[in-house]
Write a protein that holds these residues in place. Structure first.
Motif, PDB file in Angstrom:
ATOM      1  N   ALA A 131       0.925  -1.252   0.098  1.00 23.62           N
ATOM      2  CA  ALA A 131       0.030  -0.076  -0.188  1.00 23.62           C
ATOM      3  C   ALA A 131       0.944   1.206  -0.183  1.00 23.62           C
ATOM      4  O   ALA A 131       0.446   2.330  -0.705  1.00 23.62           O
ATOM      5  CB  ALA A 131      -0.859  -0.101   1.057  1.00 23.62           C
ATOM      6  N   TYR A 156      -6.133   8.582  -0.154  1.00 17.47           N
ATOM      7  CA  TYR A 156      -6.657   7.424   0.463  1.00 17.47           C
ATOM      8  C   TYR A 156      -5.882   6.197   0.632  1.00 17.47           C
ATOM      9  O   TYR A 156      -6.178   5.391   1.402  1.00 17.47           O
ATOM     10  CB  TYR A 156      -7.969   7.301  -0.464  1.00 17.47           C
ATOM     11  CG  TYR A 156      -8.861   8.060  -0.242  1.00 17.47           C
ATOM     12  CD1 TYR A 156      -9.992   8.023   0.736  1.00 17.47           C
ATOM     13  CD2 TYR A 156      -9.110   9.264  -1.004  1.00 17.47           C
ATOM     14  CE1 TYR A 156     -10.984   9.060   0.949  1.00 17.47           C
ATOM     15  CE2 TYR A 156     -10.229  10.185  -1.048  1.00 17.47           C
ATOM     16  CZ  TYR A 156     -11.103   9.922   0.051  1.00 17.47           C
ATOM     17  OH  TYR A 156     -12.131  10.872   0.355  1.00 17.47           O
ATOM     18  N   MET A 157      -4.820   5.939  -0.236  1.00 24.06           N
ATOM     19  CA  MET A 157      -4.055   4.759  -0.189  1.00 24.06           C
ATOM     20  C   MET A 157      -3.422   5.163   1.011  1.00 24.06           C
ATOM     21  O   MET A 157      -2.965   4.134   1.793  1.00 24.06           O
ATOM     22  CB  MET A 157      -3.080   4.773  -1.260  1.00 24.06           C
ATOM     23  CG  MET A 157      -3.673   4.072  -2.512  1.00 24.06           C
ATOM     24  SD  MET A 157      -4.567   2.207  -2.168  1.00 24.06           S
ATOM     25  CE  MET A 157      -3.153   1.732  -1.588  1.00 24.06           C
ATOM     26  N   ILE A 160      -5.242   3.820   3.976  1.00 24.96           N
ATOM     27  CA  ILE A 160      -5.115   2.104   4.167  1.00 24.96           C
ATOM     28  C   ILE A 160      -3.832   1.847   4.751  1.00 24.96           C
ATOM     29  O   ILE A 160      -3.788   0.774   5.600  1.00 24.96           O
ATOM     30  CB  ILE A 160      -5.312   1.674   2.748  1.00 24.96           C
ATOM     31  CG1 ILE A 160      -6.818   2.165   2.097  1.00 24.96           C
ATOM     32  CG2 ILE A 160      -5.038   0.147   2.761  1.00 24.96           C
ATOM     33  CD1 ILE A 160      -7.155   1.706   0.860  1.00 24.96           C
ATOM     34  N   THR A 161      -2.540   2.210   4.234  1.00 19.94           N
ATOM     35  CA  THR A 161      -1.396   2.012   4.733  1.00 19.94           C
ATOM     36  C   THR A 161      -1.291   2.328   6.196  1.00 19.94           C
ATOM     37  O   THR A 161      -0.876   1.693   7.134  1.00 19.94           O
ATOM     38  CB  THR A 161      -0.366   3.026   3.964  1.00 19.94           C
ATOM     39  OG1 THR A 161      -0.537   2.872   2.696  1.00 19.94           O
ATOM     40  CG2 THR A 161       1.100   2.448   4.577  1.00 19.94           C
TER      41      THR A 161
END
Length: 189
Positions: A131, A156-157, A160-161
């Motif tokens: 990610a 947004y990534m 998640i990360t």
């Protein structure tokens, strides 16, 4: 009386992961467009104190454990947060976006080969680095190629990360505290 052979070095990974996760989460909220640049001051404070310094302390704590990967990851991403904060404080607006894109792209390259080194590690660690390199490449496209939508997607990534890093930090602490797997992290491959 305790002997040197009975001394157990604590696992520094939860500290390093928490510093990385919290600072990444804060910056990613801005990159995703949830908050504007006025919120950046708190990110910078975390970048210096928790994302930068705490990660570097965790990296140094990996040395006596003989963990080259942990040392390299925590020292490098701690230095990333310091360099990011110093850039924003002293040079923001003075460096072309295309060059900022190169900075992010090269961090993505570094993260990509660190991801390759996780293939024999627990699944959650693999997912964090997967990610993260995607995050860096999206942010690089946002700044370097002038693609704001890619930058927002990178935000947004990044969330998640950060979530994955928080999870692994929590799993390391909780599982050790209970002496069993409470929060699974995926088998090593």
């Amino acid at each position: 009386m305790s002997t040197a052979s009975s001394f157990k070095f604590p696992n520094p990974a939860p500290l390093g992961l928490a510093g990385f996760a919290l600072t990444t989460w804060l910056l990613s909220m801005i990159n995703a467009g949830w908050f504007d640049g006025a919120s950046l001051g708190l990110v910078l404070a975390c970048a210096f104190a928790f994302g930068g310094t705490a990660q570097m302390i965790a990296g140094l704590m990996e040395v006596p454990r003989g963990n080259t990967f942990g040392f390299t990851a925590f020292m490098s991403y701690g230095a990333f947060w310091w360099s990011f904060a110093l850039f924003v404080v002293f040079f923001h607006g003075k460096v072309p976006g295309t060059f900022v894109g190169w900075y992010l792209l090269l961090w993505g390259v570094f993260t990509f080969y660190m991801w390759l080194a996780t293939f024999r590690s627990p699944r959650v660690l693999q997912l964090i680095f997967l990610a993260l390199w995607i995050t860096f490449f999206l942010l690089a496209a946002g700044d370097g190629l002038g693609m704001p939508a890619a930058g927002h997607l990178g935000g947004y990534m990044g969330l998640i990360t950060a979530f994955l890093a928080f999870y692994l930090s929590a799993a390391d602490v909780v599982n050790e505290a209970y002496g069993r797997t409470v929060l699974p992290i995926g088998a090593k491959t």
